[in-house]
Design an enzyme around this catalytic site. Structure first.
Site, PDB file in Angstrom:
ATOM      1  N   HIS A 193       0.403   4.426   4.235  1.00 12.44           N
ATOM      2  CA  HIS A 193      -0.274   5.128   3.153  1.00 12.44           C
ATOM      3  C   HIS A 193       0.188   6.581   3.069  1.00 12.44           C
ATOM      4  O   HIS A 193       0.501   7.087   1.989  1.00 12.44           O
ATOM      5  CB  HIS A 193      -1.785   5.076   3.371  1.00 12.44           C
ATOM      6  CG  HIS A 193      -2.350   3.702   3.286  1.00 12.44           C
ATOM      7  ND1 HIS A 193      -3.714   3.452   3.213  1.00 12.44           N
ATOM      8  CD2 HIS A 193      -1.765   2.480   3.264  1.00 12.44           C
ATOM      9  CE1 HIS A 193      -3.931   2.154   3.148  1.00 12.44           C
ATOM     10  NE2 HIS A 193      -2.757   1.538   3.190  1.00 12.44           N
ATOM     11  N   SER A 214       0.808  -1.212   0.000  1.00 11.23           N
ATOM     12  CA  SER A 214       0.000   0.000   0.000  1.00 11.23           C
ATOM     13  C   SER A 214       0.846   1.268   0.000  1.00 11.23           C
ATOM     14  O   SER A 214       0.483   2.261  -0.638  1.00 11.23           O
ATOM     15  CB  SER A 214      -0.934   0.006   1.211  1.00 11.23           C
ATOM     16  OG  SER A 214      -1.795  -1.112   1.197  1.00 11.23           O
TER      17      SER A 214
END
Length: 295
Positions: A246, A200
């Site tokens: 993220h 991610s």
């Protein structure tokens, strides 16, 4: 009246004219040599528009690259297969996922964890004990099918166009630096005994770089912004998601992407790879700081 006329003249000159048709104002520039081009002179390219001289590979006024070495907007070499590295990264992620399904004990050797917790089923060492390789291996490790599915979809959708726009070496640097930046921020801010994994961080780095590239090419930003907002809602609204990865990947990807597409031509490689080196230095300093806190 004369002052108004002078102001109008200056305003008119603020919009450049096409290099082949100076009387035609235009806000579009060739993505390779950056000369202003009007609609008649635009040649649709894989990324943006190019002028006729760059398409032919001629030297023109001396600004265009040579015909033997076609270049991307970031200065990378144009490849025959613009998605080769994206396919390889996909293959690595899938291979690691299958290996984990076959041998579940492999998972504890690959995921990101700060320090060793007192439990026999967890690794005996974490990043704080010297296993820095986990900052990288965790980027390619997934346990759940939905997790790898979403990440690989993002990698394919965002990675191919970026690889084509940046060139392979710059694209790989962007992907890896975004991923390790996400890992480092997770290591810094998450609980030391919390395990995390997934691509991610790297994928969010591709989001950041894509937004920068689209702005540079003056494309419609609404689709990428909407998709990014949706992903950020999931990031902070869904439990058990390492939001640190993220955000770390997104910030690093945007910074590196900006350097890639806005670096001045005469110092392009220095600015681009220098920015990657600064991100890597930040990763090292962050890891050292957190290690000192946990040991």
């Amino acid at each position: 009246m004369d002052d108004q006329a002078a102001d109008s003249s200056r305003d008119a000159r603020s919009v450049p004219g096409c290099y082949r048709h100076p009387d035609r104002e235009t806000g579009i520039r060739c993505t390779r040599c950056e000369r202003p081009i009007c609609p008649e002179c635009m040649v649709d390219a894989s990324v943006g528009f190019q002028c006729p001289e760059c398409v032919r590979g001629g030297s023109g006024t001396g600004h265009a690259p040579s015909a033997s070495v076609p270049r991307t907007i970031a200065g990378g070499a144009v490849a025959a297969d613009p998605r080769l590295l994206t396919k390889i990264l996909l293959g690595i992620n899938i291979a690691v996922f299958l290996a984990v399904q076959i041998r579940p004990s492999l998972l504890r050797e690959l995921y990101l964890i700060g320090a060793w917790p007192p439990a026999p089923y967890l690794p005996t060492q974490g990043v704080a004990e010297g296993e820095w390789y986990r900052l990288v291996t965790s980027m390619f490790t997934h346990e759940e099918i939905w997790h790898i599915g979403f990440n690989m979809l993002g990698l394919w959708w965002l990675g191919g166009p970026l690889e084509q726009a940046l060139g392979r070496a710059r694209y790989l640097a962007l992907y890896l630096m975004s991923g390790v930046a996400g890992s480092a921020l997770t290591f810094l801010l998450a609980e030391g005994t919390t395990a995390s994994l997934g691509a991610s961080g790297a994928v969010f780095g591709l989001f950041g770089a894509t937004a920068v590239l689209m702005r540079r090419l003056r494309y419609d930003m609404r689709p990428i912004i909407a998709l990014l907002v949706i992903n950020l809602i999931f990031t902070f609204g869904w439990s058990n998601i390492a939001w640190q990865a993220h955000i770390g990947g997104l910030v690093a990807g945007a910074a590196i992407g900006y350097a890639m597409v806005h670096a001045p031509r005469e110092r392009r490689a220095l600015v681009q790879y220098g920015t990657c080196a600064l991100v890597l230095a930040g990763v090292v300093l962050t890891t050292l700081l957190r290690t000192a806190q946990l040991t």
